[in-house]
Design a protein around this motif. Structure first.
Motif, mmCIF file in Angstrom:
data_model
loop_
_atom_site.group_PDB
_atom_site.id
_atom_site.type_symbol
_atom_site.label_atom_id
_atom_site.label_comp_id
_atom_site.label_asym_id
_atom_site.label_seq_id
_atom_site.Cartn_x
_atom_site.Cartn_y
_atom_site.Cartn_z
ATOM 1 N N TRP A 179 0.859 -1.194 0.000
ATOM 2 C CA TRP A 179 0.000 0.000 0.000
ATOM 3 C C TRP A 179 0.892 1.240 0.000
ATOM 4 N N LYS A 180 0.486 2.264 -0.746
ATOM 5 C CA LYS A 180 1.225 3.534 -0.688
ATOM 6 C C LYS A 180 0.981 4.192 0.665
ATOM 7 N N ALA A 181 -0.249 4.051 1.160
ATOM 8 C CA ALA A 181 -0.604 4.659 2.453
ATOM 9 C C ALA A 181 -0.139 3.761 3.606
ATOM 10 N N ASP A 182 -0.235 4.280 4.812
ATOM 11 C CA ASP A 182 0.151 3.531 6.012
ATOM 12 C C ASP A 182 -0.946 2.502 6.338
ATOM 13 N N THR A 183 -0.580 1.219 6.409
ATOM 14 C CA THR A 183 -1.588 0.159 6.571
ATOM 15 C C THR A 183 -2.277 0.198 7.934
ATOM 16 N N GLU A 184 -1.579 0.641 8.974
ATOM 17 C CA GLU A 184 -2.227 0.727 10.293
ATOM 18 C C GLU A 184 -3.334 1.794 10.266
ATOM 19 N N THR A 185 -3.047 2.905 9.593
ATOM 20 C CA THR A 185 -4.059 3.968 9.450
ATOM 21 C C THR A 185 -5.263 3.445 8.679
ATOM 22 N N ILE A 186 -5.002 2.676 7.611
ATOM 23 C CA ILE A 186 -6.084 2.155 6.760
ATOM 24 C C ILE A 186 -7.052 1.277 7.557
ATOM 25 N N ILE A 187 -6.519 0.304 8.303
ATOM 26 C CA ILE A 187 -7.417 -0.611 9.016
ATOM 27 C C ILE A 187 -8.076 0.108 10.199
ATOM 28 N N ASN A 188 -7.340 1.000 10.882
ATOM 29 C CA ASN A 188 -7.939 1.721 12.014
ATOM 30 C C ASN A 188 -9.087 2.611 11.555
ATOM 31 N N GLN A 189 -8.915 3.277 10.405
ATOM 32 C CA GLN A 189 -9.986 4.133 9.874
ATOM 33 C C GLN A 189 -11.194 3.290 9.475
ATOM 34 N N ALA A 190 -10.927 2.149 8.815
ATOM 35 C CA ALA A 190 -12.024 1.280 8.375
ATOM 36 C C ALA A 190 -12.821 0.774 9.578
ATOM 37 N N MET A 191 -12.118 0.384 10.644
ATOM 38 C CA MET A 191 -12.810 -0.120 11.830
ATOM 39 C C MET A 191 -13.599 1.013 12.505
ATOM 40 N N ALA A 192 -13.099 2.242 12.404
ATOM 41 C CA ALA A 192 -13.780 3.378 13.037
ATOM 42 C C ALA A 192 -15.028 3.792 12.263
ATOM 43 N N GLY A 195 -16.493 0.926 7.432
ATOM 44 C CA GLY A 195 -16.401 0.721 5.981
ATOM 45 C C GLY A 195 -15.385 -0.363 5.666
ATOM 46 N N ALA A 196 -15.258 -0.695 4.371
ATOM 47 C CA ALA A 196 -14.242 -1.671 3.961
ATOM 48 C C ALA A 196 -12.908 -0.958 3.809
ATOM 49 N N PRO A 197 -11.807 -1.584 4.237
ATOM 50 C CA PRO A 197 -10.497 -0.919 4.113
ATOM 51 C C PRO A 197 -10.080 -0.774 2.643
ATOM 52 N N ASN A 198 -9.295 0.249 2.371
ATOM 53 C CA ASN A 198 -8.812 0.484 1.000
ATOM 54 C C ASN A 198 -7.994 -0.694 0.496
ATOM 55 N N ILE A 199 -8.121 -0.967 -0.809
ATOM 56 C CA ILE A 199 -7.366 -2.087 -1.392
ATOM 57 C C ILE A 199 -5.917 -1.665 -1.643
ATOM 58 N N SER A 200 -5.054 -2.648 -1.827
ATOM 59 C CA SER A 200 -3.622 -2.386 -2.001
ATOM 60 C C SER A 200 -3.334 -1.759 -3.365
ATOM 61 N N ASP A 201 -2.119 -1.221 -3.509
ATOM 62 C CA ASP A 201 -1.709 -0.586 -4.759
ATOM 63 C C ASP A 201 -0.857 -1.494 -5.631
ATOM 64 N N ALA A 202 -0.286 -2.535 -5.030
ATOM 65 C CA ALA A 202 0.572 -3.430 -5.821
ATOM 66 C C ALA A 202 0.785 -4.742 -5.082
ATOM 67 N N PHE A 203 1.174 -5.751 -5.843
ATOM 68 C CA PHE A 203 1.686 -6.997 -5.263
ATOM 69 C C PHE A 203 3.194 -7.009 -5.492
ATOM 70 N N THR A 204 3.903 -7.770 -4.682
ATOM 71 C CA THR A 204 5.370 -7.797 -4.805
ATOM 72 C C THR A 204 5.889 -9.227 -4.815
ATOM 73 N N PHE A 308 -11.158 -5.465 -5.516
ATOM 74 C CA PHE A 308 -9.854 -6.014 -5.124
ATOM 75 C C PHE A 308 -8.781 -5.393 -6.004
ATOM 76 N N ASP A 309 -7.549 -5.569 -5.613
ATOM 77 C CA ASP A 309 -6.403 -5.024 -6.343
ATOM 78 C C ASP A 309 -6.170 -5.903 -7.581
ATOM 79 N N ASN A 310 -6.728 -5.489 -8.725
ATOM 80 C CA ASN A 310 -6.669 -6.315 -9.942
ATOM 81 C C ASN A 310 -5.420 -5.977 -10.750
ATOM 82 N N THR A 311 -4.255 -6.118 -10.104
ATOM 83 C CA THR A 311 -2.990 -5.847 -10.801
ATOM 84 C C THR A 311 -2.131 -7.108 -10.803
ATOM 85 N N THR A 312 -1.063 -7.065 -11.562
ATOM 86 C CA THR A 312 -0.187 -8.235 -11.708
ATOM 87 C C THR A 312 1.241 -7.854 -11.343
#
Length: 583
Positions: A179-192, A195-204, A308-312
């Motif tokens: 994720w480009k963003a901070d993952t702890e912020t993403i899940i904490n915001q979603a739980m607050a 809503g559903a947490p933001n999807i990732s930006d890439a796979f590695t 979902f993150d539909n990237t390759t």
């Protein structure tokens, strides 16, 4: 007189040493087979890492991303000192390690331990018994495993060989999610917000996204091979929320191991690997250097209704050139692409999983429990929960999405279940009334019921030592059918069968494979289907079972098994270590 005394005391010391040495001889003989103790130091620290043109500070072990590889042999003891230098609470889980009687070292936060707080440390102390192959370690609290992960390579005992040809080289390939963003912020915001947490930006692949993403061509994993040689690829899916299809363009591989258990070898061009699963494959390089490079591609297998993150992610397989060839042409070679199945190809997924079978030989038997002491039927899937007080949620009528096993959405306790169990302080921490069957029967994979509200609580199942368990896990269509990779801590289990639709207790058991079923620690519950497993509860302690899609774990798709002590000395949970973190 003093000198005589000295010599006599020295003599006594020598005599004692000699006696000690004699008494040690049997131990030394044992040690030759028992393995050695290996020490690791894991400093948890922040590190700036740049991916997709953006720099962010991530949680790492020793500043490395992915984290360091742990190498050991079957029978070795590991002492891993983890020191927490970051602002977050941390725990580490040694995924797939049985942890026989050493549940204190298993790692899931608030299940087997309180987390390691900032400035504190903890030594994970365990022995690898009767296991060899590829596993991995990862953080087991909140979403920290997004960047806190690394391979575990367990070699066979000395002088023991693989049940397949010895490879020329071994290469760990670990898939991750970025994720480009901070993952702890993403899940904490979603739980607050509910809503559903933001999807990732890439796979590695080994921490690198590869050429299909913006400004990532330089950040590409390269696998360099010599023509005609055989390579053992140790594949690990450490992604947070996505099962992955994987393929190497114009090459087939031979699957030889899954979840650190040898399997009957089979050839395939496409692999499916869920978060929490590992797969070893043999790749035989072509006998002559081809005039091309080949893509190693991974992209999601996604069955649910959510985005979902539909990237390759792409790595590159390169052949070493002979001296004459490299002198004559330095032209850029074409990259051949790998064709992967459709993102929702559940038929391919089911067929692939059915190919995985235990060796079931005299040397590597499949010890399937033949008699069953306890039968369980668990629905796994989604639902809704009311929003907590003083909170506005995005779901209908102020509800939030949640997930559950048998309609119970798990509530994380404030102290670790294992401590509460060991010190007989379960009152107010957990209850032992986890339902063995769904509280309400309905057409699980058909039209969902009107009421999709879940219950919540910290409930466990208690099993006497050595209980043989059969468990059928049934996906539901509530908020959409979806594949759920379920991971059981503390045990391997046998995958007896799977199917589409609702499990039929009258007809389906007749088709169970009790001869050579796959032995795993993580299994995909098929989208709109079921899977049946068996395991022997021969490991005392508290063992977490949860969906390995992190978003579903956050939403409550988890539960725990409490396995009581047996009567024998080797059948009891060891007492907690002195440095066990406090809550």
């Amino acid at each position: 007189m003093g000198s005589v005394l000295l010599t006599s005391s020295a003599f006594i010391r020598l005599l004692l040493l000699a006696l000690c040495a004699v008494s040690l001889l049997p131990d030394l003989a044992l040690a030759k087979h028992a393995g050695i103790t290996r020490h690791y130091k894991f400093d948890i620290r922040m590190q700036n890492v740049t991916r997709l043109c953006q720099t962010k500070s991530i949680v790492t072990v020793n500043g490395q991303f992915p984290g360091p590889r742990i190498i050991a042999r079957e029978g070795d003891r590991l002492l891993i000192k983890v020191v927490n230098h970051v602002q977050y609470n941390v725990t580490l889980h040694w995924h797939g390690i049985r942890q026989l009687r050493t549940g204190w070292a298993d790692g899931p936060a608030y299940i087997t331990q309180c987390p390691i707080q900032t400035g504190q440390s903890y030594v994970y102390n365990f022995t690898i018994t009767g296991q060899r192959g590829t596993l991995f370690w990862h953080a087991h609290i909140s979403w920290l495993r997004a960047t806190l992960y690394g391979p575990i390579v367990i070699l066979p005992k000395r002088h023991a060989s693989y049940p397949f040809p010895q490879p020329f080289k071994e290469v760990p390939i670990i898939f991750g999610e970025w994720w480009k963003a901070d993952t702890e912020t993403i899940i904490n915001q979603a739980m607050a917000t509910g809503g559903a947490p933001n999807i990732s930006d890439a796979f590695t692949i080994n921490g690198l996204p590869g050429p299909s993403y913006n400004c990532s061509a330089k950040e590409t994993f390269k696998l360099k091979v010599k023509p005609g040689k055989t390579y053992l690829l140790r594949l690990i899916n450490a992604a947070l929320n996505d099962e992955l299809f994987f393929r190497i363009a114009n090459h087939t591989v031979t699957v030889v191991e899954a979840d650190a258990v040898y399997v009957k070898p089979f050839k395939t061009d496409v692999l499916l690997i869920t978060p929490g699963q590992t797969t070893n494959v043999l790749l035989k390089a072509k006998s002559k250097t081809p005039g091309a490079n080949f893509a190693l591609s991974a992209r999601p297998y996604a069955t649910g209704p959510a985005t979902f993150d539909n990237t390759t992610t792409i790595g590159i397989l390169e052949y070493e050139k002979s001296a004459s060839a490299s002198n004559s042409n330095n032209k850029k070679l074409p990259l051949l692409k790998a064709k992967l199945p459709q993102f929702n190809d559940s038929t391919y997924a089911m067929k692939f999983n059915q190919k995985i079978r235990s060796l079931a030989t005299a040397k590597f038997p499949a010890k399937v429990p033949k008699n069953v002491d306890r039968r369980f039927f668990f629905t796994v899937g989604l639902g809704i929960l009311p929003c907590s007080q003083n909170q506005t949620c995005q779901g209908p009528n102020n509800t939030r999405p949640a997930a559950a096993v048998n309609n119970v959405s798990f509530v994380q306790p404030n102290i670790a279940l294992l401590q509460a169990y060991f010190f007989n302080r379960s009152k107010g921490v957990y209850t032992t009334n986890f339902p063995a069957n769904p509280p309400v029967k309905f057409n699980y994979t058909g039209t969902p019921p009107k009421n999709i509200m879940l219950d919540s609580g910290t409930k466990v199942v208690v099993l006497p030592f050595n209980t043989s368990v059969e468990l059928v896990m049934q996906d539901t269509s509530i908020l959409g059918a979806e594949s759920h990779p379920l991971h059981l801590h503390g045990f391997n289990f046998f995958v007896l069968g799977q199917g589409v639709g609702n499990f039929d207790p009258k007809k389906d058991p007749a088709k169970f494979n009790l001869r050579d079923p796959a032995e795993r620690n993580t299994v995909g519950v098929p989208s709109g289907g079921w899977v049946a497993i068996r395991f022997l509860a021969d490991n005392p302690g508290v063992w977490f079972m949860h969906c390995h899609l992190e978003v579903h774990t956050s939403w409550g798709l988890k539960m725990a098994w409490v396995v009581n002590d047996g009567n024998g000395r080797k059948q009891k949970l060891l007492p907690p270590p002195a440095d066990l973190p406090k809550c």
